[in-house]
Design a protein around this motif. Sequence first.
Motif, PDB file in Angstrom:
ATOM      1  N   SER A 182       0.830  -1.199   0.000  1.00 18.48           N
ATOM      2  CA  SER A 182       0.000   0.000   0.000  1.00 18.48           C
ATOM      3  C   SER A 182       0.868   1.254   0.000  1.00 18.48           C
ATOM      4  O   SER A 182       0.615   2.211  -0.749  1.00 18.48           O
ATOM      5  N   ALA A 183       1.922   1.253   0.820  1.00 16.22           N
ATOM      6  CA  ALA A 183       2.823   2.403   0.871  1.00 16.22           C
ATOM      7  C   ALA A 183       3.545   2.591  -0.461  1.00 16.22           C
ATOM      8  O   ALA A 183       3.734   3.729  -0.924  1.00 16.22           O
ATOM      9  N   GLU A 240       1.213   4.153  -2.928  1.00 13.16           N
ATOM     10  CA  GLU A 240       1.049   5.579  -2.645  1.00 13.16           C
ATOM     11  C   GLU A 240       2.300   6.356  -3.031  1.00 13.16           C
ATOM     12  O   GLU A 240       2.216   7.458  -3.596  1.00 13.16           O
ATOM     13  N   SER A 255      -5.848   7.443   7.861  1.00 11.17           N
ATOM     14  CA  SER A 255      -6.174   6.754   6.610  1.00 11.17           C
ATOM     15  C   SER A 255      -5.019   5.858   6.176  1.00 11.17           C
ATOM     16  O   SER A 255      -3.862   6.313   6.092  1.00 11.17           O
ATOM     17  N   TYR A 256      -5.315   4.579   5.931  1.00 13.68           N
ATOM     18  CA  TYR A 256      -4.347   3.595   5.442  1.00 13.68           C
ATOM     19  C   TYR A 256      -3.236   3.289   6.450  1.00 13.68           C
ATOM     20  O   TYR A 256      -2.170   2.803   6.077  1.00 13.68           O
ATOM     21  N   TRP A 257      -3.476   3.544   7.734  1.00 15.79           N
ATOM     22  CA  TRP A 257      -2.633   2.991   8.782  1.00 15.79           C
ATOM     23  C   TRP A 257      -3.105   1.566   9.045  1.00 15.79           C
ATOM     24  O   TRP A 257      -4.238   1.192   8.689  1.00 15.79           O
ATOM     25  N   MET A 304      -6.957  -2.383   8.456  1.00 19.37           N
ATOM     26  CA  MET A 304      -6.597  -1.143   7.795  1.00 19.37           C
ATOM     27  C   MET A 304      -7.609  -0.066   8.176  1.00 19.37           C
ATOM     28  O   MET A 304      -8.810  -0.258   8.006  1.00 19.37           O
ATOM     29  N   GLU A 338     -10.230   5.302   4.821  1.00 15.70           N
ATOM     30  CA  GLU A 338      -9.957   6.684   4.446  1.00 15.70           C
ATOM     31  C   GLU A 338     -10.848   7.620   5.258  1.00 15.70           C
ATOM     32  O   GLU A 338     -12.044   7.382   5.421  1.00 15.70           O
ATOM     33  N   ASP A 350       2.346   2.891   9.988  1.00 11.36           N
ATOM     34  CA  ASP A 350       1.776   4.080   9.347  1.00 11.36           C
ATOM     35  C   ASP A 350       1.599   3.854   7.854  1.00 11.36           C
ATOM     36  O   ASP A 350       1.986   2.811   7.305  1.00 11.36           O
ATOM     37  N   ARG A 351       1.019   4.834   7.176  1.00  8.73           N
ATOM     38  CA  ARG A 351       0.696   4.677   5.754  1.00  8.73           C
ATOM     39  C   ARG A 351       1.940   4.649   4.872  1.00  8.73           C
ATOM     40  O   ARG A 351       1.853   4.342   3.677  1.00  8.73           O
TER      41      ARG A 351
END
Length: 416
Positions: free
Chosen positions: A99-100, A103, A344-346, A358, A361, A404-405
């Motif tokens: 996910s990271a 992003e 969001s997304y942590w 998760m 958002e 974290d995100r």
Amino acid sequence: MKQYIRFFAVLLSAVLFLTSCTGSVTSGETSGDAPETTVDSYRTDREVRDDYKSIEISGEHDIRIFFVNAGKADSILVEADGKHYLIDTGEKTSVPKISAALEYMEVERLSAVFLTHSHGDHIGGMPMLSQHWASDVCYTPAISGEMTKIQKAAASASLEPVMLDPGQVVELSEGLYFEVLGPIRFNPLDENDNSLVLRMTVNGKTVLFAADMQHEEEKTLMRAGFDLRCDILKVGNHGNKDATSTAFIEETSPDYAVITTDRTVDENSAHKSIRNGLESVGAEVLITDEYDLGILCEIAHDGTITMENVAWGHVSDDVEFVSISKEEQTAVIRNTGSEDLDLSYWFITSDRGGELFMFPEGAVLPAGGELVVAANDSKADADYKWGDAKVWNKNKDDKGTLIDRHGNVIDEMLSE
């Protein structure tokens, strides 16, 4: 006598297993005839198509390849002329890093996902990732011993698998393609040897993505007459000894060899014999567990290859666990800072069972405030439900990790 009985029992089991892998019997008996036997199409060898021979590889292209540090799992993001393609989705616990990476690369939508085979460390992250990154198509091998698992993963993203035969091509941009090399022959004994193998030639360089291909599939590709020489090799099956044979190393002779693994989980991966073999042909060996978020490879228009460590700073260090309760099946976190924090997304992960939560958002943790995340069966008041009936092991030690995100570990705590 017992030894002979045991030997014949094992032999009979092997025969029955091989028989079951070669076909299935239909239930359509008529007029006393014997049941019709049909071959499972996913377990049938494939003829190599000629599509790859008729394409024209041309032009200069903007290419970046992100080999994600997804643990002992595979996930590779290819950015080609502004479009994004994901080769494998890791396992469920790989999702924070993947996910990271998505992003970091500013991915809004995936043009395609390639699921190379049915193992959980290649398809396990698909359901959660697809909640936030939609994909236009899901490509899979046409051969598999566990096609139902692949289909289920694709269905979690509301996609119908598009199966690829050896010799087919997937056009990424004008003059730029993924060429499908394998699998050619169904292997009933090891699903790794039914891996989707892709080749990409761009800006004068060739990249070979070997998934979890092992010795047997390597032989089928070499016998098929493919030109396997490459500049960058994604090493098969996490650098274990049952993959990347001496003959295959000599055939490919890469300048760079990337091994995707976590040696704290699998100490036999990135095996010294494999690394030595690759280095003997002049390859620089890179292992994802030595990098932060992963390895970002860029192939410039003039063919220059660069490999970069991607490290992304913490979003905030002002968050900590307050408690993790086995009895109540809850995790409580606190914002110790003076400003509200966007979660969001942590992620929160549980160590024992590999469960993953998760934050959606728009989730916000107020300054000085606390949030409760509870398992579905918990009777505690909660701000968010985990999704799993139970999360924290009640009989053994368990550990929660807050991520974290950007994929950074922010806090850890043992359950009580």
